[in-house]
Design a protein around this motif. Structure first.
Motif, PDB file in Angstrom:
ATOM      1  N   PRO A  34      -1.971   6.441 -10.065  1.00  0.00           N
ATOM      2  CA  PRO A  34      -1.986   7.423 -11.161  1.00  0.00           C
ATOM      3  C   PRO A  34      -2.136   6.805 -12.547  1.00  0.00           C
ATOM      4  O   PRO A  34      -2.735   7.417 -13.433  1.00  0.00           O
ATOM      5  CB  PRO A  34      -0.635   8.132 -11.001  1.00  0.00           C
ATOM      6  N   HIS A  35      -1.602   5.595 -12.761  1.00  0.00           N
ATOM      7  CA  HIS A  35      -1.687   4.949 -14.070  1.00  0.00           C
ATOM      8  C   HIS A  35      -3.070   4.361 -14.366  1.00  0.00           C
ATOM      9  O   HIS A  35      -3.321   3.898 -15.481  1.00  0.00           O
ATOM     10  CB  HIS A  35      -0.647   3.836 -14.179  1.00  0.00           C
ATOM     11  N   HIS A  36      -3.961   4.397 -13.378  1.00  0.00           N
ATOM     12  CA  HIS A  36      -5.272   3.764 -13.553  1.00  0.00           C
ATOM     13  C   HIS A  36      -6.421   4.736 -13.281  1.00  0.00           C
ATOM     14  O   HIS A  36      -7.564   4.287 -13.135  1.00  0.00           O
ATOM     15  CB  HIS A  36      -5.386   2.546 -12.631  1.00  0.00           C
ATOM     16  N   ARG A  37      -6.139   6.019 -13.253  1.00  0.00           N
ATOM     17  CA  ARG A  37      -7.204   6.959 -12.926  1.00  0.00           C
ATOM     18  C   ARG A  37      -8.245   7.089 -14.028  1.00  0.00           C
ATOM     19  O   ARG A  37      -9.357   7.563 -13.779  1.00  0.00           O
ATOM     20  CB  ARG A  37      -6.592   8.311 -12.568  1.00  0.00           C
ATOM     21  N   TYR A  38      -7.912   6.647 -15.239  1.00  0.00           N
ATOM     22  CA  TYR A  38      -8.908   6.623 -16.303  1.00  0.00           C
ATOM     23  C   TYR A  38      -9.997   5.595 -16.005  1.00  0.00           C
ATOM     24  O   TYR A  38     -11.065   5.607 -16.641  1.00  0.00           O
ATOM     25  CB  TYR A  38      -8.237   6.314 -17.653  1.00  0.00           C
ATOM     26  N   ARG A  68       3.766  11.332  -5.513  1.00  0.00           N
ATOM     27  CA  ARG A  68       4.632  11.910  -6.553  1.00  0.00           C
ATOM     28  C   ARG A  68       3.805  12.579  -7.652  1.00  0.00           C
ATOM     29  O   ARG A  68       4.182  13.623  -8.178  1.00  0.00           O
ATOM     30  CB  ARG A  68       5.519  10.825  -7.155  1.00  0.00           C
ATOM     31  N   ALA A  69       2.665  11.995  -7.978  1.00  0.00           N
ATOM     32  CA  ALA A  69       1.824  12.552  -9.034  1.00  0.00           C
ATOM     33  C   ALA A  69       1.085  13.813  -8.591  1.00  0.00           C
ATOM     34  O   ALA A  69       0.896  14.743  -9.381  1.00  0.00           O
ATOM     35  CB  ALA A  69       0.814  11.500  -9.498  1.00  0.00           C
ATOM     36  N   ASP A  70       0.687  13.850  -7.318  1.00  0.00           N
ATOM     37  CA  ASP A  70      -0.180  14.924  -6.840  1.00  0.00           C
ATOM     38  C   ASP A  70       0.529  15.989  -6.013  1.00  0.00           C
ATOM     39  O   ASP A  70      -0.053  17.038  -5.737  1.00  0.00           O
ATOM     40  CB  ASP A  70      -1.318  14.332  -6.010  1.00  0.00           C
ATOM     41  N   GLY A  71       1.760  15.693  -5.564  1.00  0.00           N
ATOM     42  CA  GLY A  71       2.476  16.664  -4.746  1.00  0.00           C
ATOM     43  C   GLY A  71       2.002  16.729  -3.314  1.00  0.00           C
ATOM     44  O   GLY A  71       2.265  17.709  -2.606  1.00  0.00           O
ATOM     45  N   ARG A  72       1.307  15.722  -2.852  1.00  0.00           N
ATOM     46  CA  ARG A  72       0.830  15.684  -1.464  1.00  0.00           C
ATOM     47  C   ARG A  72       0.578  14.232  -1.083  1.00  0.00           C
ATOM     48  O   ARG A  72       0.314  13.387  -1.940  1.00  0.00           O
ATOM     49  CB  ARG A  72      -0.462  16.488  -1.291  1.00  0.00           C
ATOM     50  N   VAL A 101       0.833  -1.201   0.000  1.00  0.00           N
ATOM     51  CA  VAL A 101       0.000   0.000   0.000  1.00  0.00           C
ATOM     52  C   VAL A 101       0.870   1.255   0.000  1.00  0.00           C
ATOM     53  O   VAL A 101       0.565   2.236  -0.688  1.00  0.00           O
ATOM     54  CB  VAL A 101      -0.954  -0.004   1.209  1.00  0.00           C
ATOM     55  N   THR A 102       1.964   1.237   0.746  1.00  0.00           N
ATOM     56  CA  THR A 102       2.855   2.395   0.809  1.00  0.00           C
ATOM     57  C   THR A 102       3.419   2.737  -0.564  1.00  0.00           C
ATOM     58  O   THR A 102       3.543   3.916  -0.926  1.00  0.00           O
ATOM     59  CB  THR A 102       3.999   2.145   1.803  1.00  0.00           C
ATOM     60  N   ARG A 103       3.753   1.724  -1.352  1.00  0.00           N
ATOM     61  CA  ARG A 103       4.246   1.993  -2.711  1.00  0.00           C
ATOM     62  C   ARG A 103       3.173   2.688  -3.553  1.00  0.00           C
ATOM     63  O   ARG A 103       3.478   3.601  -4.335  1.00  0.00           O
ATOM     64  CB  ARG A 103       4.696   0.692  -3.364  1.00  0.00           C
ATOM     65  N   LEU A 104       1.927   2.266  -3.383  1.00  0.00           N
ATOM     66  CA  LEU A 104       0.834   2.933  -4.093  1.00  0.00           C
ATOM     67  C   LEU A 104       0.675   4.374  -3.615  1.00  0.00           C
ATOM     68  O   LEU A 104       0.532   5.310  -4.428  1.00  0.00           O
ATOM     69  CB  LEU A 104      -0.460   2.159  -3.879  1.00  0.00           C
ATOM     70  N   LEU A 105       0.717   4.589  -2.304  1.00  0.00           N
ATOM     71  CA  LEU A 105       0.587   5.941  -1.760  1.00  0.00           C
ATOM     72  C   LEU A 105       1.724   6.831  -2.234  1.00  0.00           C
ATOM     73  O   LEU A 105       1.518   8.014  -2.542  1.00  0.00           O
ATOM     74  CB  LEU A 105       0.559   5.891  -0.230  1.00  0.00           C
ATOM     75  N   ASP A 106       2.945   6.280  -2.301  1.00  0.00           N
ATOM     76  CA  ASP A 106       4.088   7.057  -2.772  1.00  0.00           C
ATOM     77  C   ASP A 106       3.915   7.459  -4.234  1.00  0.00           C
ATOM     78  O   ASP A 106       4.265   8.582  -4.629  1.00  0.00           O
ATOM     79  CB  ASP A 106       5.381   6.258  -2.596  1.00  0.00           C
ATOM     80  N   ALA A 107       3.387   6.553  -5.052  1.00  0.00           N
ATOM     81  CA  ALA A 107       3.153   6.873  -6.463  1.00  0.00           C
ATOM     82  C   ALA A 107       2.132   7.999  -6.592  1.00  0.00           C
ATOM     83  O   ALA A 107       2.290   8.924  -7.405  1.00  0.00           O
ATOM     84  CB  ALA A 107       2.676   5.632  -7.216  1.00  0.00           C
ATOM     85  N   ALA A 108       1.074   7.945  -5.773  1.00  0.00           N
ATOM     86  CA  ALA A 108       0.061   8.999  -5.795  1.00  0.00           C
ATOM     87  C   ALA A 108       0.638  10.326  -5.305  1.00  0.00           C
ATOM     88  O   ALA A 108       0.334  11.391  -5.853  1.00  0.00           O
ATOM     89  CB  ALA A 108      -1.136   8.592  -4.951  1.00  0.00           C
TER      90      ALA A 108
END
Length: 321
Positions: A84-88, A27-31, A18-25
């Motif tokens: 971020p890669h699946h927000r579509y 980096r994409a969102d700046g928060r 889960v932390t890897r997913l949160l880190d990816a988000a």
């Protein structure tokens, strides 16, 4: 076909995933995507009323989304993070996770569920509407540059861990008795915060009167590239994390003075950008912060539903896991 795993306890491998997913988000969102109390519930492995929901899709070796339910002060908090890669795929991922999360709450006796969203879009509003959620609260993020033109005129001191814990807890819970996130804290809740890397007793300003803690201003530093970023600022951000005055000492102007004490501390560290969060409905607090030079920079919204009890067992997995 999407697979959904529902976990009541998080092991080390689950937390890392889960932390890897949160880190990816982040980096994409700046928060950072999860609020503090949900994040700490996650990394502690989950407490009573916790459920972590991980969505997977064939051909991907990582979760495509994560949602969490955590029980708070008289209500349930829900948050949703899509990779971020699946927000579509938000139009299908969002409802799947929302429905599963609400089923968890139903199975545990129902109650009020609050979904906090940073800068909500039409997609968030549509998802909330599909779950019969109404927007009930608006939270402003307010900012200003440091140092301030005015400075605190009251005396404050450092928080002393182990000595001030009980007195601080009493003031906090009295001041936030009706607050869903900040009220109803326990010593265990508070101890979790003190274990965080960012915790600094010198940035936790305590004010005493008549031999009692009359109020406090707890600050937090977001280092460059982490936490809540300001797109117009590249250095560290200082946050007025929690501030409160004991109800017995209301009407003395301590709110402004404690805010200034916190800002003085942050400026003394060389920090040039400060932020805080305040409920938009608290017009008095918003006006006070404006007088201190803060302006609204972003807005969060809470969507709320009251979920009826539906006793039963929610399966640990949904779909072909």
């Amino acid at each position: 076909m999407r697979c959904l795993e529902i976990k009541r306890d998080m092991g080390d491998d689950d937390i890392a995933e889960v932390t890897r997913l949160l880190d990816a988000a982040a980096r994409a969102d700046g928060r950072r995507p999860l609020s503090d109390h949900l994040y700490l519930d996650l990394v502690s492995g989950g407490h009573d009323g916790f459920a972590g929901l991980l969505a997977f899709e064939p051909g991907h070796d990582h979760p495509v989304a994560y949602a969490q339910v955590s029980k708070g002060n008289g209500s349930h908090a829900f948050e949703l993070v899509v990779h971020p890669h699946h927000r579509y795929e938000m139009a299908t991922i969002g409802p799947d996770l929302m429905d599963a999360a609400l089923d968890v709450v139903r199975a545990e006796g129902g109650g009020i569920v609050n979904w906090w969203v940073f800068e909500p879009t039409s997609a968030h509003s549509a998802l909330a509407e599909s779950a019969s959620m109404q927007q009930t609260r608006t939270l402003h993020q307010m900012r200003r540059r440091l140092p301030t033109e005015r400075h605190a005129t009251i005396d404050t001191r450092d928080f002393v861990p182990g000595s001030d814990d009980e007195s601080w807890l009493s003031v906090n819970n009295r001041a936030f008795a009706e607050h869903a996130e900040q009220g109803g804290w326990t010593i265990e809740t508070f101890s979790q915060r003190q274990q965080e890397d960012w915790f600094d007793p010198s940035g936790f300003r305590m004010h005493e009167r008549d031999g009692r803690v009359a109020g406090f201003c707890w600050t937090k530093v977001h280092h460059d590239g982490h936490g809540v970023s300001d797109p117009n600022h590249s250095g560290d951000d200082g946050e007025i994390y929690v501030i409160a005055v004991d109800p017995d000492f209301h009407g003395l102007g301590l709110g402004s003075e404690l805010t200034l004490a916190g800002l003085d501390h942050l400026a003394g560290l060389g920090i040039t950008s400060a932020l805080l969060y305040v409920d938009a409905a608290n017009e008095g607090a918003v006006a006070m912060y404006r007088k201190l030079g803060f302006e609204v920079a972003a807005t969060n919204a809470a969507f709320t539903a009251e979920v009826e009890s539906r006793p039963g067992t929610v399966p640990e997995r949904q779909g072909p896991c």
